[in-house]
Design a protein around this motif. Structure first.
Motif, PDB file in Angstrom:
ATOM      1  N   GLU A   1     -45.562 -16.057  13.233  1.00 28.31           N
ATOM      2  CA  GLU A   1     -46.255 -15.495  14.398  1.00 28.31           C
ATOM      3  C   GLU A   1     -45.306 -14.808  15.383  1.00 28.31           C
ATOM      4  O   GLU A   1     -45.074 -15.283  16.492  1.00 28.31           O
ATOM      5  N   GLY A   2     -44.780 -13.685  14.974  1.00 26.39           N
ATOM      6  CA  GLY A   2     -43.965 -12.873  15.866  1.00 26.39           C
ATOM      7  C   GLY A   2     -42.514 -13.272  15.962  1.00 26.39           C
ATOM      8  O   GLY A   2     -41.734 -12.627  16.676  1.00 26.39           O
ATOM      9  N   PHE A   3     -42.092 -14.307  15.238  1.00 29.10           N
ATOM     10  CA  PHE A   3     -40.716 -14.802  15.292  1.00 29.10           C
ATOM     11  C   PHE A   3     -39.925 -14.397  14.043  1.00 29.10           C
ATOM     12  O   PHE A   3     -38.808 -14.866  13.836  1.00 29.10           O
ATOM     13  N   GLU A   4     -40.499 -13.515  13.230  1.00 29.03           N
ATOM     14  CA  GLU A   4     -39.882 -13.163  11.950  1.00 29.03           C
ATOM     15  C   GLU A   4     -38.489 -12.560  12.116  1.00 29.03           C
ATOM     16  O   GLU A   4     -37.562 -12.905  11.377  1.00 29.03           O
ATOM     17  N   LEU A   5     -38.330 -11.644  13.070  1.00 33.52           N
ATOM     18  CA  LEU A   5     -37.027 -11.020  13.274  1.00 33.52           C
ATOM     19  C   LEU A   5     -35.993 -12.056  13.686  1.00 33.52           C
ATOM     20  O   LEU A   5     -34.831 -11.989  13.259  1.00 33.52           O
ATOM     21  N   ASP A   6     -36.395 -13.034  14.491  1.00 34.70           N
ATOM     22  CA  ASP A   6     -35.479 -14.100  14.905  1.00 34.70           C
ATOM     23  C   ASP A   6     -35.041 -14.933  13.708  1.00 34.70           C
ATOM     24  O   ASP A   6     -33.883 -15.345  13.612  1.00 34.70           O
ATOM     25  N   VAL A   7     -35.970 -15.198  12.792  1.00 31.02           N
ATOM     26  CA  VAL A   7     -35.615 -15.920  11.562  1.00 31.02           C
ATOM     27  C   VAL A   7     -34.545 -15.144  10.798  1.00 31.02           C
ATOM     28  O   VAL A   7     -33.536 -15.709  10.357  1.00 31.02           O
ATOM     29  N   LEU A   8     -34.745 -13.842  10.645  1.00 27.07           N
ATOM     30  CA  LEU A   8     -33.809 -13.020   9.883  1.00 27.07           C
ATOM     31  C   LEU A   8     -32.500 -12.791  10.631  1.00 27.07           C
ATOM     32  O   LEU A   8     -31.489 -12.447  10.009  1.00 27.07           O
ATOM     33  N   SER A   9     -32.494 -13.004  11.944  1.00 29.26           N
ATOM     34  CA  SER A   9     -31.259 -12.883  12.712  1.00 29.26           C
ATOM     35  C   SER A   9     -30.274 -13.998  12.365  1.00 29.26           C
ATOM     36  O   SER A   9     -29.073 -13.851  12.590  1.00 29.26           O
ATOM     37  N   GLY A  10     -30.789 -15.087  11.835  1.00 31.48           N
ATOM     38  CA  GLY A  10     -29.927 -16.192  11.415  1.00 31.48           C
ATOM     39  C   GLY A  10     -29.554 -16.134   9.946  1.00 31.48           C
ATOM     40  O   GLY A  10     -29.170 -17.142   9.360  1.00 31.48           O
ATOM     41  N   LEU A  11     -29.669 -14.942   9.351  1.00 26.66           N
ATOM     42  CA  LEU A  11     -29.368 -14.733   7.934  1.00 26.66           C
ATOM     43  C   LEU A  11     -28.268 -13.693   7.804  1.00 26.66           C
ATOM     44  O   LEU A  11     -28.379 -12.597   8.354  1.00 26.66           O
ATOM     45  N   GLY A  12     -27.216 -14.022   7.071  1.00 26.79           N
ATOM     46  CA  GLY A  12     -26.080 -13.123   6.949  1.00 26.79           C
ATOM     47  C   GLY A  12     -25.918 -12.476   5.594  1.00 26.79           C
ATOM     48  O   GLY A  12     -24.885 -11.849   5.332  1.00 26.79           O
ATOM     49  N   GLN A  13     -26.903 -12.603   4.722  1.00 28.36           N
ATOM     50  CA  GLN A  13     -26.805 -12.019   3.390  1.00 28.36           C
ATOM     51  C   GLN A  13     -28.198 -11.625   2.913  1.00 28.36           C
ATOM     52  O   GLN A  13     -29.194 -12.156   3.404  1.00 28.36           O
ATOM     53  N   PRO A  14     -28.301 -10.684   1.973  1.00 23.41           N
ATOM     54  CA  PRO A  14     -29.626 -10.297   1.482  1.00 23.41           C
ATOM     55  C   PRO A  14     -30.256 -11.401   0.640  1.00 23.41           C
ATOM     56  O   PRO A  14     -29.554 -12.166  -0.039  1.00 23.41           O
ATOM     57  N   LEU A  15     -31.573 -11.476   0.696  1.00 23.32           N
ATOM     58  CA  LEU A  15     -32.337 -12.397  -0.142  1.00 23.32           C
ATOM     59  C   LEU A  15     -32.945 -11.618  -1.302  1.00 23.32           C
ATOM     60  O   LEU A  15     -33.348 -10.463  -1.133  1.00 23.32           O
ATOM     61  N   PRO A  16     -33.058 -12.214  -2.484  1.00 20.34           N
ATOM     62  CA  PRO A  16     -33.645 -11.495  -3.618  1.00 20.34           C
ATOM     63  C   PRO A  16     -35.066 -11.015  -3.359  1.00 20.34           C
ATOM     64  O   PRO A  16     -35.433  -9.907  -3.722  1.00 20.34           O
ATOM     65  N   MET A  17     -35.876 -11.849  -2.693  1.00 15.61           N
ATOM     66  CA  MET A  17     -37.267 -11.483  -2.427  1.00 15.61           C
ATOM     67  C   MET A  17     -37.786 -12.330  -1.271  1.00 15.61           C
ATOM     68  O   MET A  17     -37.451 -13.515  -1.157  1.00 15.61           O
TER      69      MET A  17
END
Length: 243
Positions: free
Chosen positions: A157-173
């Protein structure tokens, strides 16, 4: 826990454990995942997608901080699904979640989502009537503990970018929920994914149970598609696959 929170839980169970919906999810994830794949369910809610991923043979890590849903999952999920009672975000922290007791699927950790949603199509009946303090960790920390996932479902619910901000590498899917009334948030997610790797995209509209397009398309095609959606249109999930 307020009575309204338990009424919200009952409402969600009635919606997400509908027999037709369960069959659609099992068939969809059965095609998407391979036995032995690792899947993260970020925003597991009542666990319907976690169970469908498990039925496809995946090893599942379900993340859900909101009560009473985390308690329900703790009592009801199969023992081989790992439950993490934390939110996923940009840092290790304690955060405040704006909770809608009767419509708990729109509870959010985004400080601006509730205010923006108040005037958005389809949200006029929703009230964020309380807050809950939750523990937050990052996607990178989750990966360090459980391994790199083959698939991540993000519905926060609108926090998706924040979730991805804590990711430092690409995900397969991965998949993220999209809402036409908040297309700018989805566009920001697409930009973030492009900063991590080269992705192709395909939407699932509403509860269609299958992809909208026969072929996966590039980011510009998705941006054009999002721009053409009416703000009052229904939500869905945007899937991204590393090219």
């Amino acid at each position: 826990m307020p009575l309204r929170a338990y009424l919200g839980l009952i409402r969600s169970l009635a919606i997400y454990y509908n027999p037709l919906r369960r069959r659609q999810l099992r068939a969809f994830y059965g095609d998407l995942l391979q036995p032995g794949d690792l899947a993260f369910d970020i925003g597991a809610h009542v666990g319907s997608r976690s169970r469908a991923m498990r039925a496809a043979g995946a090893r599942v890590v379900a993340c859900e901080p909101q009560e009473p849903f985390a308690g329900f999952l703790r009592r009801s999920l199969p023992r081989d699904i790992v439950l993490v009672q934390k939110a996923i975000g940009p840092s290790e922290a304690v955060a405040q979640m704006a909770v809608s007791s009767l419509h708990p699927t729109v509870s959010s950790l985004s400080t601006s989502f509730a205010a923006e949603a108040a005037g958005a199509p389809g949200f006029g009946h929703v009230r964020w009537d309380r807050s809950q303090q939750v523990q937050m960790t990052t996607m990178d920390a989750l990966i360090a503990t459980h391994g790199l996932p083959d698939f991540v479902k993000i519905d926060v619910e609108g926090f998706e970018l924040d979730v991805l901000s804590g990711l430092g590498q690409p995900l397969p899917m991965l998949s993220v929920e999209y809402l036409p009334a908040f297309r700018d948030r989805t566009l920001a997610v697409i930009d973030r994914l492009e900063s991590l790797g080269r992705y192709r995209f395909n939407p699932v509209t509403g509860e269609a149970g299958g992809f909208l397009w026969d072929e996966w398309r590039d980011a510009d095609a998705v941006r054009a598609w999002l721009a053409a959606l009416p703000p009052e249109g229904g939500s869905g999930d945007l899937y991204a696959r590393l090219a």
